[in-house]
Design a protein around this motif. Sequence first.
Motif, PDB file in Angstrom:
ATOM      1  N   GLY A  86     148.915   6.707  -6.864  1.00  0.00           N
ATOM      2  CA  GLY A  86     148.446   6.607  -5.487  1.00  0.00           C
ATOM      3  C   GLY A  86     147.653   7.820  -5.038  1.00  0.00           C
ATOM      4  N   CYS A  87     147.655   8.878  -5.862  1.00  0.00           N
ATOM      5  CA  CYS A  87     146.941  10.107  -5.494  1.00  0.00           C
ATOM      6  C   CYS A  87     145.656  10.296  -6.291  1.00  0.00           C
ATOM      7  CB  CYS A  87     147.842  11.326  -5.708  1.00  0.00           C
ATOM      8  SG  CYS A  87     149.248  11.387  -4.582  1.00  0.00           S
ATOM      9  N   GLU A  88     145.273   9.314  -7.068  1.00  0.00           N
ATOM     10  CA  GLU A  88     144.062   9.438  -7.877  1.00  0.00           C
ATOM     11  C   GLU A  88     142.827   9.519  -6.976  1.00  0.00           C
ATOM     12  OE1 GLU A  88     147.177   6.915  -9.882  1.00  0.00           O
ATOM     13  OE2 GLU A  88     146.133   6.883  -7.955  1.00  0.00           O
ATOM     14  N   ILE A  89     141.888  10.380  -7.344  1.00  0.00           N
ATOM     15  CA  ILE A  89     140.607  10.474  -6.642  1.00  0.00           C
ATOM     16  C   ILE A  89     139.489  10.451  -7.675  1.00  0.00           C
ATOM     17  CG2 ILE A  89     141.581  11.744  -4.685  1.00  0.00           C
ATOM     18  CD1 ILE A  89     140.374  14.294  -5.853  1.00  0.00           C
ATOM     19  N   ASP A  90     138.278  10.189  -7.226  1.00  0.00           N
ATOM     20  CA  ASP A  90     137.140  10.059  -8.135  1.00  0.00           C
ATOM     21  C   ASP A  90     136.662  11.408  -8.664  1.00  0.00           C
ATOM     22  OD1 ASP A  90     137.173   7.331  -7.769  1.00  0.00           O
ATOM     23  OD2 ASP A  90     135.778   7.404  -6.080  1.00  0.00           O
ATOM     24  N   GLU A  91     136.776  12.428  -7.846  1.00  0.00           N
ATOM     25  CA  GLU A  91     136.211  13.717  -8.230  1.00  0.00           C
ATOM     26  C   GLU A  91     137.151  14.516  -9.118  1.00  0.00           C
ATOM     27  OE1 GLU A  91     134.499  17.785  -6.083  1.00  0.00           O
ATOM     28  OE2 GLU A  91     134.687  15.910  -4.972  1.00  0.00           O
ATOM     29  N   LYS A  92     136.572  15.175 -10.120  1.00  0.00           N
ATOM     30  CA  LYS A  92     137.354  16.072 -10.972  1.00  0.00           C
ATOM     31  C   LYS A  92     137.340  17.459 -10.335  1.00  0.00           C
ATOM     32  CE  LYS A  92     137.706  17.975 -15.664  1.00  0.00           C
ATOM     33  NZ  LYS A  92     139.159  17.767 -15.726  1.00  0.00           N
ATOM     34  N   CYS A  93     138.517  17.998 -10.064  1.00  0.00           N
ATOM     35  CA  CYS A  93     138.604  19.258  -9.330  1.00  0.00           C
ATOM     36  C   CYS A  93     138.505  20.462 -10.264  1.00  0.00           C
ATOM     37  CB  CYS A  93     139.923  19.351  -8.571  1.00  0.00           C
ATOM     38  SG  CYS A  93     140.014  18.216  -7.196  1.00  0.00           S
ATOM     39  N   SER A  94     137.811  21.485  -9.804  1.00  0.00           N
ATOM     40  CA  SER A  94     137.783  22.755 -10.530  1.00  0.00           C
ATOM     41  C   SER A  94     139.107  23.480 -10.310  1.00  0.00           C
ATOM     42  CB  SER A  94     136.624  23.621 -10.026  1.00  0.00           C
ATOM     43  OG  SER A  94     136.781  23.897  -8.652  1.00  0.00           O
ATOM     44  N   ASP A  95     139.304  24.561 -11.080  1.00  0.00           N
ATOM     45  CA  ASP A  95     140.575  25.283 -11.015  1.00  0.00           C
ATOM     46  C   ASP A  95     140.818  25.934  -9.661  1.00  0.00           C
ATOM     47  OD1 ASP A  95     141.197  24.582 -13.592  1.00  0.00           O
ATOM     48  OD2 ASP A  95     140.394  26.423 -14.482  1.00  0.00           O
ATOM     49  N   ASN A 118     147.714  16.726  -6.018  1.00  0.00           N
ATOM     50  CA  ASN A 118     148.170  15.703  -6.972  1.00  0.00           C
ATOM     51  C   ASN A 118     149.590  15.206  -6.725  1.00  0.00           C
ATOM     52  OD1 ASN A 118     145.742  15.624  -8.279  1.00  0.00           O
ATOM     53  ND2 ASN A 118     146.412  16.653 -10.146  1.00  0.00           N
ATOM     54  N   LYS A 119     150.191  15.580  -5.610  1.00  0.00           N
ATOM     55  CA  LYS A 119     151.567  15.172  -5.339  1.00  0.00           C
ATOM     56  C   LYS A 119     151.596  14.203  -4.159  1.00  0.00           C
ATOM     57  CE  LYS A 119     153.246  19.643  -6.967  1.00  0.00           C
ATOM     58  NZ  LYS A 119     153.882  20.935  -6.587  1.00  0.00           N
ATOM     59  N   LEU A 120     152.315  13.114  -4.345  1.00  0.00           N
ATOM     60  CA  LEU A 120     152.468  12.110  -3.295  1.00  0.00           C
ATOM     61  C   LEU A 120     153.556  12.574  -2.331  1.00  0.00           C
ATOM     62  CD1 LEU A 120     151.610   9.269  -2.305  1.00  0.00           C
ATOM     63  CD2 LEU A 120     153.475   8.346  -3.702  1.00  0.00           C
ATOM     64  N   LEU A 121     153.193  12.757  -1.068  1.00  0.00           N
ATOM     65  CA  LEU A 121     154.123  13.328  -0.096  1.00  0.00           C
ATOM     66  C   LEU A 121     154.520  12.347   0.995  1.00  0.00           C
ATOM     67  CD1 LEU A 121     152.361  16.790   0.292  1.00  0.00           C
ATOM     68  CD2 LEU A 121     154.384  16.272  -1.085  1.00  0.00           C
TER      69      LEU A 121
END
Length: 227
Positions: A86-95, A118-121
């Motif tokens: 449920g927390c997936e997004i299209d963009e790949k995040c940098s560090d 990345n955590k479902l709250l």
Amino acid sequence: MRKCKRAIHRHFGGVGNFFAMLILVAISVLFINTYVLTKRDDSDEISNERSNRVVLVYSHNQTIKPSKNEPIEPQRITRPAVPDVGCEIDEKCSDDSIPYKVVSGDGIDKYPVICFNNKLLVHKNLKDSKVGRGVNLVAFDGKTFELKLTETFDTYIEETFFLRTLKLNLNDGDIVILSSFDEMTYGLKEASLSILEKYGSQLIKVIKFRDSFVMIGQKGLARGKAI
């Protein structure tokens, strides 16, 4: 008599000039001290404020980044490699970015969702998750990004507990994520609307009955700077 008078005049004139110079020097010293102390105190305050919090700024769709002047150390934003369902997004995040996903409720059937790092709250099927009418809120420590609270406030009825949390339970620099469900504005009065502007909101005073609303803000953020 004229000579004596001129001599006396010059004497008192010299004394007057001397005192005038003393006064001028005293004023200059006072001004310089005041200016230097003020500048030093301001810079100390700014320095302390910066050392106590990280200012988050908008990056792209569904990520937030630290400001260039306040970098976040990588170890402070360690996140699960695989996002919770449920927390997936299209963009790949940098560090040095933090992924988020915030979805408002839609009517009374579609519930809000809040993900951070990345955590479902907040989700209706999440065990112990608090989801309800009004404002669904999560808050994080502005220095460590540790979760401070997850709470639902029925602001359709009244604002007392919501206002108290924003004013007393959170510190300067703490991060909040808000998501509406059903109706959140009816019980919000000027006090709550104004304090949300101090978390960076620019739109809170224009949303209407049963409008959908989401926001990522930070205590002390300038109006209009929230996401």
